[in-house]
Design a protein around this motif. Structure first.
Motif, PDB file in Angstrom:
ATOM      1  N   CYS A  15      14.040  64.254-109.699  1.00  9.45           N
ATOM      2  CA  CYS A  15      13.308  65.370-109.074  1.00  9.45           C
ATOM      3  C   CYS A  15      12.640  66.268-110.113  1.00  9.45           C
ATOM      4  N   TYR A  16      13.242  66.382-111.297  1.00  6.19           N
ATOM      5  CA  TYR A  16      12.586  67.119-112.380  1.00  6.19           C
ATOM      6  C   TYR A  16      11.263  66.424-112.730  1.00  6.19           C
ATOM      7  N   PRO A  37       0.445  58.202-107.110  1.00  2.00           N
ATOM      8  CA  PRO A  37       1.169  58.580-105.881  1.00  2.00           C
ATOM      9  C   PRO A  37       2.011  57.470-105.278  1.00  2.00           C
ATOM     10  N   VAL A  38       1.576  56.213-105.401  1.00  2.97           N
ATOM     11  CA  VAL A  38       2.317  55.126-104.748  1.00  2.97           C
ATOM     12  C   VAL A  38       3.706  54.954-105.355  1.00  2.97           C
ATOM     13  N   TYR A  39       3.915  55.470-106.553  1.00  2.00           N
ATOM     14  CA  TYR A  39       5.235  55.354-107.173  1.00  2.00           C
ATOM     15  C   TYR A  39       6.289  56.189-106.443  1.00  2.00           C
ATOM     16  N   VAL A  40       5.856  57.204-105.684  1.00  2.37           N
ATOM     17  CA  VAL A  40       6.840  58.027-104.959  1.00  2.37           C
ATOM     18  C   VAL A  40       7.041  57.538-103.528  1.00  2.37           C
ATOM     19  N   TYR A  41       6.235  56.598-103.059  1.00  2.00           N
ATOM     20  CA  TYR A  41       6.358  56.112-101.683  1.00  2.00           C
ATOM     21  C   TYR A  41       7.729  55.516-101.378  1.00  2.00           C
ATOM     22  N   PRO A  42       8.334  54.749-102.310  1.00  2.00           N
ATOM     23  CA  PRO A  42       9.674  54.226-101.996  1.00  2.00           C
ATOM     24  C   PRO A  42      10.698  55.316-101.703  1.00  2.00           C
ATOM     25  N   PHE A  43      10.556  56.474-102.332  1.00  2.00           N
ATOM     26  CA  PHE A  43      11.481  57.574-102.067  1.00  2.00           C
ATOM     27  C   PHE A  43      11.243  58.158-100.674  1.00  2.00           C
ATOM     28  N   ILE A  44       9.970  58.277-100.297  1.00  2.00           N
ATOM     29  CA  ILE A  44       9.639  58.820 -98.977  1.00  2.00           C
ATOM     30  C   ILE A  44      10.119  57.880 -97.873  1.00  2.00           C
ATOM     31  N   ASN A  71      10.941  66.354-102.603  1.00  2.00           N
ATOM     32  CA  ASN A  71      10.152  66.468-103.826  1.00  2.00           C
ATOM     33  C   ASN A  71       9.013  65.451-103.866  1.00  2.00           C
ATOM     34  N   SER A  72       9.241  64.269-103.310  1.00  2.00           N
ATOM     35  CA  SER A  72       8.182  63.257-103.254  1.00  2.00           C
ATOM     36  C   SER A  72       7.064  63.701-102.312  1.00  2.00           C
ATOM     37  N   LEU A  73       7.434  64.290-101.184  1.00  2.00           N
ATOM     38  CA  LEU A  73       6.427  64.829-100.270  1.00  2.00           C
ATOM     39  C   LEU A  73       5.669  65.976-100.941  1.00  2.00           C
TER      40      LEU A  73
END
Length: 297
Positions: free
Chosen positions: A87-88, A112-119, A134-136
């Motif tokens: 998250c940092y 941005p696509v790197y955070v999609y798995p978290f969402i 944090n991803s959103l």
């Protein structure tokens, strides 16, 4: 024509700048990386985004922190320290996404696509909730300024279904962050046209908004309700969307169910009033699948 003089940096500002550079150097070393991530994530320096993006190896290090957690998100027992650390990094990526000077390159790199798995995660523990929120935030930073390039990228990379899913799960903060992204997309002409262009896209959005409306009768949250109303209102600015909403707008928004919740917010009251006025014409006696899906929630 003479060039403008370069602003003189105060000793205090120079010291702050040197501290930022030192922290970015420390990111390169595993032993000092976590503390450096934490300290940098606390900074609110207007030049931090270009410094992060243009310093050698820093973007790679941030992405490395993100992908290092991928193997653990399929396990419901994600540790708090793992979530905190990534998250940092997400906070720093959000900083880069929000800055007009770094946003275009951020999009070209498809960061941005790197955070999609978290969402996409569904586990409800606090570490996962923090990860999704944090991803959103990274996605929210991209849509904050009505940047059509950013909106187009997010639409083409299928961010809408991810946001719709989060609008129905998680904490109030996560739901609020997800629906705010949808609201910003609808505020953009390209985004509004995209969502109303096909029945499937419209149905997904309308069904999700409808389910949220029905659920708020039992679990009220005015912050979310207000955004739901505005999303519906924005859809009425599109002819196809307006025509469909005449059939599938949930009854609780028509019959005064939420009147008491909105009585102290003139803006929300006006949005609902305008929404209903835009849908004044008599709806055809046809029940769409969207309505059935909403009522079955």
């Amino acid at each position: 024509m003479s060039e403008e003089p370069t602003p003189v940096m105060t000793p205090q500002r120079q010291a702050e700048r040197e501290k930022l550079y030192q922290l970015m150097i420390e990111l390169a070393y595993p032993a000092s990386r976590e503390v450096a991530l934490l300290e940098l994530s606390k900074k609110n320096d207007p030049d931090l985004a270009p410094m992060l993006w243009n310093s050698f190896g820093t973007s790679y290090t941030l992405l490395q922190e993100v992908v290092n957690v991928y193997p653990f998100i399929s396990n419901p027992i994600l540790k708090a320290n793992q979530s905190n650390r990534v998250c940092y990094a997400l906070t720093l990526l959000q900083c880069v996404a929000a800055h007009p000077g770094t946003r275009p390159a951020f999009l070209r790199g498809q960061i941005p696509v790197y955070v999609y798995p978290f969402i996409s995660t569904t586990f409800k523990s606090k570490p996962f909730e923090q990860l999704r929120l944090n991803s959103l935030g990274v996605i929210g930073a991209l849509v904050e300024t009505d940047d059509t390039e950013a909106i187009s990228f997010l639409l083409s990379s299928e961010v809408v279904p991810l946001c719709l899913s989060n609008m129905l799960k998680g904490s109030k903060l996560t739901k609020s962050a997800a629906i705010k992204i949808i609201e910003k997309i609808l505020l953009n002409k390209t985004g509004l046209s995209y969502i109303c262009e096909t029945h499937d896209r419209f149905a997904r959005v309308a069904t999700t908004l409808g389910k949220m409306t029905i659920r708020m009768m039992k679990y009220p949250c005015f912050r979310v309700l207000k955004r739901v109303v505005r999303c519906y209102l924005l859809i009425t600015e599109n002819e196809l969307g307006r025509s469909a909403l005449r059939v599938c707008l949930p009854d609780p928004l028509r019959d005064g169910t939420f009147s008491s919740a909105m009585q102290h917010d003139p803006c929300a009251k006006q949005w609902l009033k305008t929404l209903l006025k835009n849908l004044e014409s008599r709806a055809p006696a046809v029940i769409l699948q969207v309505v059935e899906s909403t009522e079955g929630s």
